[in-house]
Scaffold this motif. Sequence first.
Motif, short mmCIF file in Angstrom:
data_model
loop_
_atom_site.label_atom_id
_atom_site.label_comp_id
_atom_site.label_asym_id
_atom_site.label_seq_id
_atom_site.Cartn_x
_atom_site.Cartn_y
_atom_site.Cartn_z
N ARG A 187 56.84 36.28 31.90
CA ARG A 187 56.79 35.99 30.47
C ARG A 187 56.54 34.50 30.21
NH1 ARG A 187 61.18 38.21 29.37
NH2 ARG A 187 62.54 36.37 29.39
N CYS A 188 57.22 33.68 30.97
CA CYS A 188 57.09 32.24 30.81
C CYS A 188 55.70 31.75 31.23
CB CYS A 188 58.17 31.54 31.65
SG CYS A 188 58.30 29.77 31.35
N LEU A 189 55.22 32.23 32.37
CA LEU A 189 53.90 31.82 32.87
C LEU A 189 52.78 32.29 31.94
CD1 LEU A 189 54.31 32.43 36.71
CD2 LEU A 189 54.02 30.22 35.58
N GLN A 190 52.90 33.50 31.42
CA GLN A 190 51.86 34.02 30.55
C GLN A 190 51.78 33.23 29.24
OE1 GLN A 190 49.45 36.20 31.24
NE2 GLN A 190 50.33 36.19 33.31
N PHE A 191 52.93 32.78 28.74
CA PHE A 191 52.92 31.95 27.53
C PHE A 191 52.20 30.63 27.81
CE2 PHE A 191 54.64 28.44 25.08
CZ PHE A 191 54.54 28.90 23.78
N LEU A 192 52.50 30.00 28.94
CA LEU A 192 51.88 28.72 29.28
C LEU A 192 50.38 28.87 29.52
CD1 LEU A 192 54.72 27.37 31.60
CD2 LEU A 192 54.17 26.57 29.30
N LEU A 193 49.99 30.01 30.09
CA LEU A 193 48.57 30.28 30.27
C LEU A 193 47.88 30.46 28.91
CD1 LEU A 193 48.55 32.79 33.29
CD2 LEU A 193 47.67 30.44 33.30
N LYS A 194 48.53 31.21 28.03
CA LYS A 194 47.95 31.47 26.71
C LYS A 194 47.78 30.18 25.92
CE LYS A 194 50.58 33.36 23.58
NZ LYS A 194 50.56 32.40 22.41
N GLU A 195 48.74 29.26 26.07
CA GLU A 195 48.66 27.98 25.36
C GLU A 195 47.79 26.97 26.10
OE1 GLU A 195 49.94 27.35 22.40
OE2 GLU A 195 50.71 29.41 22.28
N GLN A 196 47.20 27.39 27.24
CA GLN A 196 46.32 26.54 28.05
C GLN A 196 47.03 25.31 28.59
OE1 GLN A 196 42.90 25.79 25.50
NE2 GLN A 196 41.96 27.73 26.07
N LEU A 197 48.34 25.45 28.79
CA LEU A 197 49.12 24.38 29.40
C LEU A 197 49.18 24.56 30.92
CD1 LEU A 197 52.06 24.18 26.84
CD2 LEU A 197 50.02 22.75 26.97
N ALA A 198 48.73 25.71 31.39
CA ALA A 198 48.67 25.99 32.82
C ALA A 198 47.38 26.76 33.11
CB ALA A 198 49.89 26.79 33.27
N TRP A 199 46.89 26.62 34.35
CA TRP A 199 45.72 27.35 34.81
C TRP A 199 46.13 28.21 36.01
CZ3 TRP A 199 42.30 22.33 35.33
CH2 TRP A 199 42.08 21.80 34.04
N VAL A 200 45.49 29.33 36.18
CA VAL A 200 45.82 30.20 37.31
C VAL A 200 44.70 30.14 38.34
CG1 VAL A 200 44.82 32.24 36.19
CG2 VAL A 200 46.53 32.52 38.00
N ASP A 201 45.08 30.06 39.60
CA ASP A 201 44.14 30.04 40.73
C ASP A 201 44.36 31.32 41.52
OD1 ASP A 201 42.40 29.40 42.74
OD2 ASP A 201 43.68 27.86 43.67
N ARG A 202 43.41 32.22 41.44
CA ARG A 202 43.54 33.51 42.12
C ARG A 202 42.65 33.53 43.36
NH1 ARG A 202 43.84 35.44 36.55
NH2 ARG A 202 45.89 36.41 36.26
N CYS A 203 43.28 33.72 44.50
CA CYS A 203 42.56 33.81 45.77
C CYS A 203 42.87 35.16 46.41
CB CYS A 203 42.97 32.68 46.71
SG CYS A 203 42.56 31.02 46.09
N ALA A 204 41.84 35.81 46.91
CA ALA A 204 42.01 37.13 47.54
C ALA A 204 42.98 37.05 48.70
CB ALA A 204 40.66 37.66 48.03
N GLY A 205 43.95 37.97 48.69
CA GLY A 205 44.91 38.03 49.79
C GLY A 205 46.02 37.01 49.69
N GLN A 206 46.05 36.20 48.63
CA GLN A 206 47.09 35.17 48.48
C GLN A 206 47.76 35.31 47.11
OE1 GLN A 206 45.72 31.20 49.27
NE2 GLN A 206 44.61 31.77 51.13
N GLU A 207 48.95 34.78 47.04
CA GLU A 207 49.67 34.80 45.77
C GLU A 207 49.01 33.86 44.76
OE1 GLU A 207 54.27 34.34 44.08
OE2 GLU A 207 53.75 33.64 46.10
N ASP A 208 48.98 34.26 43.51
CA ASP A 208 48.41 33.40 42.47
C ASP A 208 49.18 32.09 42.38
OD1 ASP A 208 46.67 35.42 41.91
OD2 ASP A 208 47.65 36.05 40.03
N SER A 209 48.44 31.01 42.20
CA SER A 209 49.04 29.69 42.00
C SER A 209 48.79 29.26 40.56
CB SER A 209 48.43 28.65 42.95
OG SER A 209 48.69 28.98 44.30
#
Length: 245
Positions: free
Chosen positions: A210-232
């Motif tokens: 919930r916390c991460l999704q809010f920060l993503l929505k507000e563009q205060l955080a970016w997500v780095d998705r790599c195959a086979g690895q946990e999202d950063s």
Amino acid sequence: MPLGRGIHGIRRQEQTKAKFQEKGAELAADQLKLITSQMQAFQTNLQQFAEKHKSELKKNPTFRAQFQQMCAQSGVDPLASNKGFWAQTLGVGDYYYELGVQIIEVCMATRALNGGLIHISDLQRRLNKSRKTSNQVSVDDIVRAITKLKRLGSGFSLVPVNQTFYIQSVPGELNMDHSTLISLAETNNGVVTSSGVQEALGWEPERIERCLQFLLKEQLAWVDRCAGQEDSFWFPNIFNSSSRS
């Protein structure tokens, strides 16, 4: 006891009580008059001090902060209006309004880099970069200017993190969870993972998401998705500041 004597005694008590109340009100009025006189004398001395040290107040941020503390102790707010004695003598009202405008400009210009959340030291560096050495701004100046912006309903706010501040210039209220997550990212070069947050803070997965999704929505955080690895989850305001320090 005769009835007349009892009534007379009650009346005498009421008269005595009324005299005490009257004397108390008189003493309170005298005390208020004395305090008012002392405050007026102190404010007059403060004005004379301001006129005498006008130049130093304008160019020395440390001296300016100490003067603000003196004003606060006497019940004077030089920032309350950009009109009147303080603005005419010191230009402090105009000074903080102008600084507020410059803060808005920097925040708008860097929003694409930091998502609308800039560290106060980074903001200070950018503001002072275009200023003369004799006209540098302090962290205290920035805090006061942003407080003034908040009074105008500008949407700017101070976010306390790890005994310092970030300035938020995008809509949306950050709660304690958001600030805690940003604080954790600050200790980890601006990046967190869900598992890392759970290990460090002991939060439930739903709370983290919930916390991460809010920060993503507000563009205060970016997500780095790599195959086979946990999202950063990266916080641009943090790693941009870290890369220049």
